[in-house]
Design an enzyme around this catalytic site. Sequence first.
Site, PDB file in Angstrom:
ATOM      1  N   THR A 100       0.870  -1.183   0.000  1.00 59.34           N
ATOM      2  CA  THR A 100       0.000   0.000   0.000  1.00 59.34           C
ATOM      3  C   THR A 100       0.906   1.231   0.000  1.00 59.34           C
ATOM      4  O   THR A 100       2.132   1.098  -0.075  1.00 59.34           O
ATOM      5  CB  THR A 100      -0.878   0.027   1.260  1.00 59.34           C
ATOM      6  OG1 THR A 100      -0.021   0.257   2.397  1.00 59.34           O
ATOM      7  CG2 THR A 100      -1.645  -1.273   1.455  1.00 59.34           C
TER       8      THR A 100
ATOM      9  N   ASP B 146      -2.568  -9.311  -0.833  1.00 61.15           N
ATOM     10  CA  ASP B 146      -3.417  -8.506   0.047  1.00 61.15           C
ATOM     11  C   ASP B 146      -4.066  -9.452   1.056  1.00 61.15           C
ATOM     12  O   ASP B 146      -4.678 -10.454   0.650  1.00 61.15           O
ATOM     13  CB  ASP B 146      -4.484  -7.807  -0.829  1.00 61.15           C
ATOM     14  CG  ASP B 146      -5.221  -6.724  -0.080  1.00 61.15           C
ATOM     15  OD1 ASP B 146      -5.565  -6.935   1.105  1.00 61.15           O
ATOM     16  OD2 ASP B 146      -5.451  -5.654  -0.683  1.00 61.15           O
TER      17      ASP B 146
ATOM     18  N   THR C  41      -8.968  -4.224   6.141  1.00 64.33           N
ATOM     19  CA  THR C  41      -7.622  -4.794   6.331  1.00 64.33           C
ATOM     20  C   THR C  41      -7.427  -5.305   7.756  1.00 64.33           C
ATOM     21  O   THR C  41      -7.004  -6.445   7.975  1.00 64.33           O
ATOM     22  CB  THR C  41      -6.539  -3.746   5.985  1.00 64.33           C
ATOM     23  OG1 THR C  41      -6.457  -3.646   4.570  1.00 64.33           O
ATOM     24  CG2 THR C  41      -5.171  -4.146   6.526  1.00 64.33           C
TER      25      THR C  41
ATOM     26  N   THR D 200      -1.507  -2.632  19.379  1.00 57.01           N
ATOM     27  CA  THR D 200      -1.161  -1.303  19.879  1.00 57.01           C
ATOM     28  C   THR D 200      -1.749  -1.047  21.262  1.00 57.01           C
ATOM     29  O   THR D 200      -2.766  -1.657  21.633  1.00 57.01           O
ATOM     30  CB  THR D 200      -1.710  -0.252  18.886  1.00 57.01           C
ATOM     31  OG1 THR D 200      -1.675   1.039  19.492  1.00 57.01           O
ATOM     32  CG2 THR D 200      -3.172  -0.528  18.508  1.00 57.01           C
ATOM     33  N   ASP D 201      -1.146  -0.121  21.992  1.00 58.05           N
ATOM     34  CA  ASP D 201      -1.713   0.279  23.297  1.00 58.05           C
ATOM     35  C   ASP D 201      -3.000   1.088  23.116  1.00 58.05           C
ATOM     36  O   ASP D 201      -3.744   1.300  24.080  1.00 58.05           O
ATOM     37  CB  ASP D 201      -0.686   1.083  24.109  1.00 58.05           C
ATOM     38  CG  ASP D 201      -0.194   2.353  23.420  1.00 58.05           C
ATOM     39  OD1 ASP D 201      -0.572   2.615  22.255  1.00 58.05           O
ATOM     40  OD2 ASP D 201       0.586   3.102  24.050  1.00 58.05           O
ATOM     41  N   GLU D 202      -3.275   1.538  21.870  1.00 55.34           N
ATOM     42  CA  GLU D 202      -4.440   2.408  21.663  1.00 55.34           C
ATOM     43  C   GLU D 202      -5.762   1.671  21.882  1.00 55.34           C
ATOM     44  O   GLU D 202      -6.799   2.298  22.055  1.00 55.34           O
ATOM     45  CB  GLU D 202      -4.381   3.045  20.270  1.00 55.34           C
ATOM     46  CG  GLU D 202      -3.099   3.845  20.116  1.00 55.34           C
ATOM     47  CD  GLU D 202      -3.005   4.675  18.853  1.00 55.34           C
ATOM     48  OE1 GLU D 202      -4.039   5.114  18.341  1.00 55.34           O
ATOM     49  OE2 GLU D 202      -1.865   4.890  18.397  1.00 55.34           O
TER      50      GLU D 202
ATOM     51  N   TYR E 144      -9.214   3.474  13.906  1.00 54.99           N
ATOM     52  CA  TYR E 144      -7.983   2.666  13.907  1.00 54.99           C
ATOM     53  C   TYR E 144      -7.947   1.745  15.124  1.00 54.99           C
ATOM     54  O   TYR E 144      -7.827   0.518  15.003  1.00 54.99           O
ATOM     55  CB  TYR E 144      -6.745   3.574  13.902  1.00 54.99           C
ATOM     56  CG  TYR E 144      -5.463   2.852  14.267  1.00 54.99           C
ATOM     57  CD1 TYR E 144      -4.962   1.814  13.473  1.00 54.99           C
ATOM     58  CD2 TYR E 144      -4.751   3.175  15.436  1.00 54.99           C
ATOM     59  CE1 TYR E 144      -3.797   1.135  13.815  1.00 54.99           C
ATOM     60  CE2 TYR E 144      -3.588   2.500  15.787  1.00 54.99           C
ATOM     61  CZ  TYR E 144      -3.111   1.484  14.977  1.00 54.99           C
ATOM     62  OH  TYR E 144      -1.960   0.802  15.321  1.00 54.99           O
TER      63      TYR E 144
ATOM     64  N   SER F 135     -10.568  -1.015  15.142  1.00 59.66           N
ATOM     65  CA  SER F 135     -10.302  -2.138  14.234  1.00 59.66           C
ATOM     66  C   SER F 135      -9.172  -3.017  14.780  1.00 59.66           C
ATOM     67  O   SER F 135      -9.197  -4.239  14.626  1.00 59.66           O
ATOM     68  CB  SER F 135      -9.988  -1.641  12.821  1.00 59.66           C
ATOM     69  OG  SER F 135      -8.799  -0.889  12.815  1.00 59.66           O
ATOM     70  N   LYS F 136      -8.200  -2.406  15.443  1.00 54.68           N
ATOM     71  CA  LYS F 136      -7.132  -3.212  16.053  1.00 54.68           C
ATOM     72  C   LYS F 136      -7.692  -4.007  17.237  1.00 54.68           C
ATOM     73  O   LYS F 136      -7.340  -5.170  17.434  1.00 54.68           O
ATOM     74  CB  LYS F 136      -5.965  -2.319  16.525  1.00 54.68           C
ATOM     75  CG  LYS F 136      -5.134  -1.701  15.427  1.00 54.68           C
ATOM     76  CD  LYS F 136      -4.398  -2.696  14.541  1.00 54.68           C
ATOM     77  CE  LYS F 136      -3.262  -3.406  15.238  1.00 54.68           C
ATOM     78  NZ  LYS F 136      -2.476  -4.251  14.270  1.00 54.68           N
TER      79      LYS F 136
ATOM     80  N   ASN G 179       6.067   3.786  18.427  1.00 52.28           N
ATOM     81  CA  ASN G 179       7.415   3.484  17.950  1.00 52.28           C
ATOM     82  C   ASN G 179       8.017   4.675  17.208  1.00 52.28           C
ATOM     83  O   ASN G 179       7.292   5.453  16.593  1.00 52.28           O
ATOM     84  CB  ASN G 179       7.381   2.335  16.937  1.00 52.28           C
ATOM     85  CG  ASN G 179       7.189   0.959  17.555  1.00 52.28           C
ATOM     86  OD1 ASN G 179       7.842   0.008  17.159  1.00 52.28           O
ATOM     87  ND2 ASN G 179       6.306   0.839  18.533  1.00 52.28           N
TER      88      ASN G 179
ATOM     89  N   ASN H  74       3.678  15.971  23.652  1.00 56.52           N
ATOM     90  CA  ASN H  74       4.051  16.230  22.254  1.00 56.52           C
ATOM     91  C   ASN H  74       4.901  17.500  22.106  1.00 56.52           C
ATOM     92  O   ASN H  74       5.894  17.504  21.382  1.00 56.52           O
ATOM     93  CB  ASN H  74       2.798  16.354  21.389  1.00 56.52           C
ATOM     94  CG  ASN H  74       2.097  15.014  21.211  1.00 56.52           C
ATOM     95  OD1 ASN H  74       2.690  13.955  21.420  1.00 56.52           O
ATOM     96  ND2 ASN H  74       0.825  15.052  20.838  1.00 56.52           N
TER      97      ASN H  74
END
Length: 356
Positions: free
Chosen positions: A41, A67, A108, A137-139, A162, A165-166, A192, A261
Site C-alpha cells: 500500500t 493482500d 484490512t 497497539t496500546d491504543e 484505527y 479495528s485493532k 514506535n 508532544n
Amino acid sequence: MRSFKTILVTGGSGFIGSNFIRYLLGREDFQGRVVNLDALTYAGNPENLADIEASLGGSRYFFEKADIRDLAAVQAAFERHKPDAIVHFAAESHVDRSILGPADFVTTNLMGTFNLLEAARAAWKDRSDVLFHHVSTDEVFGSLGEGGSFSEETPYDPRSPYSASKAGSDQLVRAYGHTYGLPATISNCSNNYGPYQFPEKLVPLMILNMLEGKSLPVYGDGKQVRDWIHVEDHNAAVWLVMREGRAGRTYCIGGENEWENVRLLGRLIELVAEEAGLDPEKLRSLVTHVKDRPGHDRRYAIDCSRLKSELGWERAMSFDEGLRSTVRWYLGHRDWCERVRSGEYRSWMDKNYARR
Ligand code: NAD
Ligand code: TYD
C-alpha cells in the site's frame, strides 16, 4: 523455547515489519527462512528491504505481493511456503487516515486478520509446534488521565476507527486461541520511532518539515502524552514473546518513556538544529498549533512488568541515543524521504490539512 523454520511476516515492507525482518535475519538464534507478505500500500516500500533482497533473496528471504483481504492469495502463500509461524504486522496504521477514511481499516485490520487466522487454522489443524503472533497497539485500551498506565488487565476502550479495528482483530486472535486451540500470542505496544517510519507520523513528519522549512503542525494544545519506544526495542520484545511467551497470553510493550508532544517537539528541534547545522530559533518559529484531531486520546502509558518479569526483557536503547540516531538516519536518507513524500503522500497531506 520455540524455534521456527519458516516465518511468514505480514506487512514486512512497512516501518516496523521491515525493521523486524532485518533484525531477525541478523540473529544467530534464527537460521530459517522469512516470507514477507505485503500488499505494498502507500505505506509499504520494497526499497526498505532492498539490501536483504539482494543478499538473501531466494535463499532465506522471499517476497509475496498479496493482500490479506484476499483469502485465496493468503492460502496460496501458505501452501507455497508452509510457514510454522506468523508474525502479523500488516495493518492500516495511521489514526488520522482512519478518521478521514475508516473503510480500509475495517477491511484490512479486521477482515485481513480473520483471513490469516482462517488460513492458519486450515493449514495447521491441531499442531502445537506453530505460532500466530499478532502485533497490536496500546491504543486499544483508550485514553488515560494524568495518572496510571495500561497493562494486560486493562479493559479495552478503543476510541478511533484505527484502535477499534485493532481491538477487534486482537479479540479475533484471542477467540481462535480459545475456540480452536490455535497457538497464539498478542503484543500491545506503545508509539514506535526509528528508521523507515513513514513520514505521516509525528517524529519523521516533524524532522522532514524542519529540513524543508515547513510549518510544524501541533494538534490542539500539544499536551497529549505518548510513551515512546525505539522500533528495535519493540522488535526484540516481539521476538522474545515468539520464542518464549506463553501461548494464549498477551504482553504489553512500552518504552517507560512518556513525553508531551510539545516537549518532544522541542527536543527534536534541538537535535535537528545540532545535526543539520540549522538555527534552532528559526525552527521554533515554524511551530504552529492547528485544529485538534477529533477524539484525540490524551495520554498513553504502558506498564510492561509482565514482559520484564516473565521474559526478562529490558529496553536497550536510551531515548536520547535513539532519537539522535533517528534524526541522523533521516538526514542520511534524503532520497528515500523525497521518494516517499511524492505522489499519494502529497495529496493525503493536502486532504489532512484541509480538515483543519
Ligand atoms: P506501516 O503503516 O508502516 O506498515 C504497514 C504495512 O502493512 C505496509 O507495508 C503495508 O503495505 C502493509 N499492508 C497494509 N494493508 C495491507 C493489506 N491489506 N495486505 C497486506 N499488506 C498490507 O505500519 P507500522 O507502523 O509498521 O505498524 C505495523 C504494525 O504495528 C501494525 O499492526 C500497527 O497497528 C502496529 N503498531 C504500530 C505502532 C507504531 O507506533 N507505528 C505501535 C504499536 C503497534
Ligand atoms: P502519531 O504519530 O500519529 O501517533 P498516534 O496518533 O498513533 O499516537 O501522533 C503522535 C502524537 O502526535 C499524537 O498525539 C498526535 C500528535 N500529532 C501532532 O500533533 N501533529 C501531527 O502532525 C501528527 C502527525 C501527530
